[in-house]
Scaffold this active site. Structure first.
Site, PDB file in Angstrom:
ATOM      1  N   CYS A  43     -32.944  18.655   7.977  1.00 30.93           N
ATOM      2  CA  CYS A  43     -32.998  18.270   9.742  1.00 30.93           C
ATOM      3  C   CYS A  43     -31.891  17.663  10.157  1.00 30.93           C
ATOM      4  O   CYS A  43     -31.711  17.215  11.364  1.00 30.93           O
ATOM      5  CB  CYS A  43     -34.221  17.393  10.206  1.00 30.93           C
ATOM      6  SG  CYS A  43     -34.207  16.214   8.814  1.00 30.93           S
ATOM      7  N   HIS A 318     -36.485  11.282   9.191  1.00 30.57           N
ATOM      8  CA  HIS A 318     -36.399  13.254   9.266  1.00 30.57           C
ATOM      9  C   HIS A 318     -35.406  13.001  10.820  1.00 30.57           C
ATOM     10  O   HIS A 318     -35.081  11.676  11.356  1.00 30.57           O
ATOM     11  CB  HIS A 318     -37.575  12.894   9.730  1.00 30.57           C
ATOM     12  CG  HIS A 318     -37.798  14.369  10.827  1.00 30.57           C
ATOM     13  ND1 HIS A 318     -37.844  15.329  10.279  1.00 30.57           N
ATOM     14  CD2 HIS A 318     -38.313  14.853  11.732  1.00 30.57           C
ATOM     15  CE1 HIS A 318     -37.561  16.853  11.505  1.00 30.57           C
ATOM     16  NE2 HIS A 318     -38.129  15.985  11.700  1.00 30.57           N
TER      17      HIS A 318
END
Ligand SMILES: [Zn+2]
Length: 372
Positions: A43, A318
């Site tokens: 990510c 994230h």
């Protein structure tokens, strides 16, 4: 036409906004709104790639195949990084896929930098900085050495850095910093220059909420240093060291130093969760420009067009990207394979980690090097 460091950018014409993409691909729903699969903690990469994909001048350069005329094969990455970035941008913009995987790009970047090979989470800022350097050298083919009678120190430092070979990456993303050291005894000044592809700013200590201009003020305020070898006094002196921008890039990338070495736990990093507010429009950079340059150049104000966000901790975090689509003129959230609309009021959040600003109009089309 507007000219940036000798590179001409064509100003918007009477055509409707965002028409440059329509001329390349017929208008289809979802162009540039394609997600990126998570290939195991990728990510951080996906977040940066979506920010770059929403940089219209870079995307146009890839979609139009213009980059093919400027690939350099005589560097570490052999032109492979720009080829894979361009291939990925074409997939993101052809409007046929809901999401794609960046396997080939990932394999190429892993080949040249081990840390990007595995499945561990990495820092998106580190990835961006290395990627910019690779993209620049993959495209660094334009010979700009010219006969010059007189050349200033800033210009000389720029030529030393570029080796007189420039690229669209350099023209869009690279600026130059002037560092001045001034003796407090005799006022003798000494200046050095350094190129940057992003500004890396500290967050103010002991502030849960702060503003971007506070971080800028801290960064550019100057600091007292001891033991500077003053060439005039010919002895060690106290001095003031101060940074100013000697060259502002058309795309200004600002990194917020949220991660720092955790002194209570050796080898690990802690994260500052400060809520930072930053302008979506009209970021004023003129206060930070070196005096000699500010007289020559007219002040530029920057508009925000992309944000790389980080949630959680360094180890278990994230990344997402918030980008203003140059095609649709509104904000979207890019969360790996999922792309969704985003209300403008939600662009500013405590997850903001890297900010992408530009003063180029969104439908400005980079005719780089055509007229140099
Ligand atoms: Zn002195």
């Amino acid at each position: 036409m507007i000219s940036v460091a000798g590179v001409k950018f064509q100003l918007p014409t009477a055509l409707p906004p965002y028409s440059i993409y329509s001329s390349i691909f017929p208008l289809r729903r979802g162009r540039g709104l394609t997600g990126l699969k998570n290939l195991g903690n990728t990510c951080y990469m996906n977040s940066i790639l979506q920010c770059l994909s929403n940089t219209p001048q870079l995307t146009e350069y890839c979609l139009s195949d213009k980059y093919k005329n400027y690939i350099s094969r005589s560097n570490k990455t052999n032109g492979q990084v720009i080829e894979e970035v361009a291939a990925l941008i074409k997939e993101l913009w052809n409007g046929q896929y809901k999401c794609v995987a960046s396997r080939d790009l990932r394999s190429v970047v892993g080949q040249y930098q081990n840390i990007f090979r595995g499945v561990d989470q990495q820092d998106s800022h580190e990835f961006l900085t290395i990627l910019m350097d690779w993209l620049h050298s993959d495209l660094q083919t334009l010979d700009v050495s010219r006969m010059r009678e007189t050349i200033g120190a800033a210009e000389q430092a720029w030529l030393d850095f570029t080796k007189a070979k420039e690229s669209i990456i350099l023209h869009l993303f690279y600026g130059q910093m002037k560092s001045t050291v001034k003796c407090v005894t005799c006022n003798k000044e000494s200046a050095t220059y350094e190129c940057f592809s992003n500004l890396s700013l500290e967050l103010p200590p002991n502030a849960n909420e702060c503003q971007l201009n506070q971080c800028m003020d801290m960064y550019f305020s100057g600091e007292r240093i001891q033991g500077w070898n003053c060439p005039n006094c010919k002895t060690k002196r106290a001095a003031i060291k101060k940074l100013d921008i000697s060259k502002l890039p058309p795309v200004l990338v600002v990194h917020l130093k949220r991660f720092y070495a955790d002194t209570s736990n050796t080898g690990s990093y802690a994260k500052k969760q400060n809520f930072l507010s930053f302008p979506l429009q009209n970021l004023e950079m003129s206060p930070y420009i070196a005096r000699a340059e500010s007289r020559a150049a007219k002040p530029k104000t920057y508009q925000l067009y992309a944000v790389s966000n980080h949630y959680g901790t360094m180890e278990g975090g994230h990344y997402t990207a918030f980008c203003k689509s140059p095609n649709y003129g509104r904000w979207y959230k890019f969360d790996d394979q999922v792309v969704s609309t985003l209300d403008t009021s939600n662009v500013i959040s405590s997850a903001a980690y890297i900010l992408f600003y530009t003063w180029l109009p969104p439908d400005t089309h980079a005719r780089c090097f055509d007229d140099v």
